[in-house]
Design a protein around this motif. Structure first.
Motif, short mmCIF file in Angstrom:
data_model
loop_
_atom_site.label_atom_id
_atom_site.label_comp_id
_atom_site.label_asym_id
_atom_site.label_seq_id
_atom_site.Cartn_x
_atom_site.Cartn_y
_atom_site.Cartn_z
N TYR A 186 55.02 83.21 64.75
CA TYR A 186 54.72 84.63 64.93
C TYR A 186 55.17 85.73 63.87
N LEU A 187 56.07 85.46 63.42
CA LEU A 187 56.87 86.65 62.38
C LEU A 187 55.93 86.30 61.11
N LEU A 188 55.95 85.21 60.74
CA LEU A 188 54.92 85.02 59.40
C LEU A 188 53.24 85.63 59.61
N ALA A 189 52.70 85.12 60.80
CA ALA A 189 51.33 85.61 61.01
C ALA A 189 51.42 87.19 60.97
N LEU A 190 52.45 87.70 61.61
CA LEU A 190 52.49 89.26 61.76
C LEU A 190 52.65 89.77 60.30
N ALA A 191 53.51 89.20 59.46
CA ALA A 191 53.38 89.86 58.02
C ALA A 191 52.17 89.81 57.43
N MET A 192 51.58 88.47 57.61
CA MET A 192 50.20 88.10 56.78
C MET A 192 49.48 89.31 57.41
N ALA A 193 49.48 89.82 58.64
CA ALA A 193 48.08 90.59 58.93
C ALA A 193 48.42 92.07 58.48
N PRO A 230 63.55 69.52 69.35
CA PRO A 230 64.56 69.95 68.86
C PRO A 230 64.61 71.63 68.44
N VAL A 231 65.80 72.26 68.24
CA VAL A 231 65.90 73.49 68.01
C VAL A 231 65.00 73.96 66.48
N SER A 232 65.30 73.13 65.72
CA SER A 232 64.65 73.27 64.30
C SER A 232 63.00 73.34 64.54
N ALA A 233 62.32 72.43 65.54
CA ALA A 233 61.07 72.55 65.78
C ALA A 233 60.53 73.78 66.73
N VAL A 234 61.23 73.98 67.70
CA VAL A 234 61.06 75.27 68.46
C VAL A 234 61.25 76.74 68.03
N GLN A 235 62.13 76.73 66.92
CA GLN A 235 62.22 77.93 66.31
C GLN A 235 61.04 78.18 65.36
N TRP A 236 60.02 77.31 65.23
CA TRP A 236 58.82 77.84 64.62
C TRP A 236 57.89 78.60 65.71
N GLY A 247 53.01 72.08 69.61
CA GLY A 247 52.13 72.36 68.33
C GLY A 247 51.07 73.28 68.85
N SER A 248 50.70 73.16 69.92
CA SER A 248 49.63 74.36 70.21
C SER A 248 50.29 75.37 70.60
N LEU A 249 51.57 75.43 71.05
CA LEU A 249 52.03 76.79 71.30
C LEU A 249 52.35 77.57 70.05
N ILE A 250 52.80 76.94 69.14
CA ILE A 250 53.11 77.41 67.90
C ILE A 250 51.64 78.09 67.46
N ALA A 251 50.62 77.27 67.27
CA ALA A 251 49.22 77.84 66.97
C ALA A 251 48.93 79.13 67.65
#
Length: 455
Positions: A59-66, A48-54, A104-108
């Protein structure tokens, strides 16, 4: 007008800029390509779109934390080593995303990509600012702004072509040759720099600031999904992020070696530039959401056609590159004000456009708008770094990148909410009304710009 030898950038600096610009091109292209292809990812991965949005959110959250750790890492390990490390992380993330076996692996693996991307741009700024040592900053910004101009133009077109004709895996494989070449050139061409021994990591500051940025970014990404700011899924992360950020600010002013040196904000030009970088999110990043949607939804263009129709904005940005030397001579204030005026002028036709408004008029407006955005952003960055000593440059690089990221997320969230409400209340004039809001936010940037000192 003939450019004298003293006005030209040193060839060694141009070589350094070319190597770094190539390295930054892949992550900037990647973001826009992935956003265009989210629908394809959802279809092919049966999610679903809600899951794919991750795929984008992670990516954005990891970028901000780095971002916050880059200042310490550059001092501790050296800028060249960190640049190569960031490139290799992004390259590994790209390859792994291409071979991902499920969502899941793609998001990771996108998180791994985000860490590499988050480290890159602050390190790029640090290396270049140290290379010119405070001189010819305007000309330098005109050179290094190329990836930021190319990404929004080529990204949607490339994303549309890949999504329409190739496997979604090529969205990530396309980064591999660029990143490999960037690593090779950096290994051979970047000057080695000695780490600073004894530079301790502010662990407490990191544990406060990185989660704070992630929470703020996550809350802002939920605004569009929830349809406004007044929802627990938005307010909870924003409140947590604000609390953590306050805690970091309290600590940073009371420790000898903070993760981010907030004393930078005592410098008037840096404080003004930081405010403008945040506000530019409303004018630039928010409109990067609006413009493709306008061409696709209101004027019936395809994804690829919309990307091509936005190309005049990139042309305008390229035309403004000559203003780098002007900024060096007259200072950032007049160039920023002129850039804001041009951005506003280029937005006006979209605020009043109808279904039959000529494409030539809108294309010309995009040229003017692109030139204004490019001129203003170059001058803002000159204002941020002018007069800073070498020791403070890594802190300034991280801080300016944080302000850009937060401003971009805030601008996108605000204009997405405005557009949603306008579509519900005034569907026929929704885009015009939303562009009018974007125009108002652009004019608002005049207020902090007037605080620049006259040169």
């Amino acid at each position: 007008m003939t450019t004298t030898t003293s006005e030209r950038l040193d060839p060694a600096v141009l070589k350094l800029a070319g190597i770094l610009v190539l390295g930054a091109l892949a992550p900037l292209l990647d973001s826009t390509i992935v956003n265009v292809a989210l629908h394809t990812l959802g279809r092919d991965l049966d999610a679903p779109v809600s899951a794919v949005q991750w795929v984008s959110t992670g990516y954005l959250l990891a970028l901000a934390m780095a971002i916050p750790i880059t200042g310490w890492a550059v001092d501790r390990f050296g800028a060249k080593r960190m640049w190569l490390g960031a490139q290799l992380l992004f390259l590994a993330g790209s390859v792994l995303c291409g071979v991902a076996w499920n969502l899941g692996s793609l998001i990771a693996f996108r998180v791994l990509q985000g860490v590499g991307g988050g480290l890159m741009l602050p390190i790029l700024q640090t290396l270049l600012m140290r290379a010119v040592d405070g001189r010819q900053l305007g000309r330098l910004m005109a050179v290094v702004s190329l990836p930021a101009l190319v990404g929004p133009i080529l990204g949607p077109v490339a994303g549309g072509l890949i999504a329409g004709h190739l496997s979604w895996r090529w969205i990530f494989y396309v980064n591999v040759p660029i990143s490999l070449l960037a690593v090779l050139l950096a290994w051979r061409g970047l000057p080695a720099d000695a780490p600073r021994d004894g530079h301790r990591l502010d662990v407490t500051g990191l544990l406060l600031l990185s989660p704070a940025l992630a929470a703020l970014m996550y809350g802002l990404t939920r605004v569009g999904t929830e349809g406004g700011f007044g929802h627990a899924a938005v307010l909870g992360p924003l409140a947590a992020g604000a609390l953590l950020l306050t805690g970091f600010a309290y600590r940073a002013t009371r420790t000898a070696d903070p993760l981010i040196d907030l004393r930078l904000f005592r410098t008037r030009a840096f404080a003004v530039s930081s405010a403008l970088l945040f506000l530019s999110g409303l004018a630039m990043f928010g409109s990067m959401l609006l413009l493709p949607l306008y061409y696709q939804q209101d004027r019936g263009a395809s994804v690829v056609a919309a990307g091509l129709l936005l190309a005049p904005q990139g042309l305008g940005s390229l035309l403004a590159k000559g203003l780098g030397g002007v900024t060096d001579r007259v200072g950032p204030r007049p160039v920023v004000l002129a850039g804001i005026a041009m951005t506003a002028l280029g937005t006006v036709p979209f605020a009043f456009a109808g279904r039959h408004t000529g494409g030539l008029i809108l294309g010309a407006a995009l040229v003017v708008r692109g030139a204004g955005l490019s001129a203003a952003n170059m001058a803002i960055m000159v204002g941020a770094f002018r007069g800073l000593d070498r020791a403070r440059i890594p802190h300034a690089s991280s801080t300016t990148r944080i302000m850009q990221q937060l401003g971009g997320s805030f601008g996108t969230a605000v204009l997405a909410v405005i557009l949603q409400r306008q579509l519900a209340d005034h569907p026929g004039a929704a885009f015009g009304h939303t562009f009018a809001w974007a125009l108002a936010f652009t004019v608002l940037a005049v207020v902090p710009a007037l605080w620049y000192q006259r040169t």
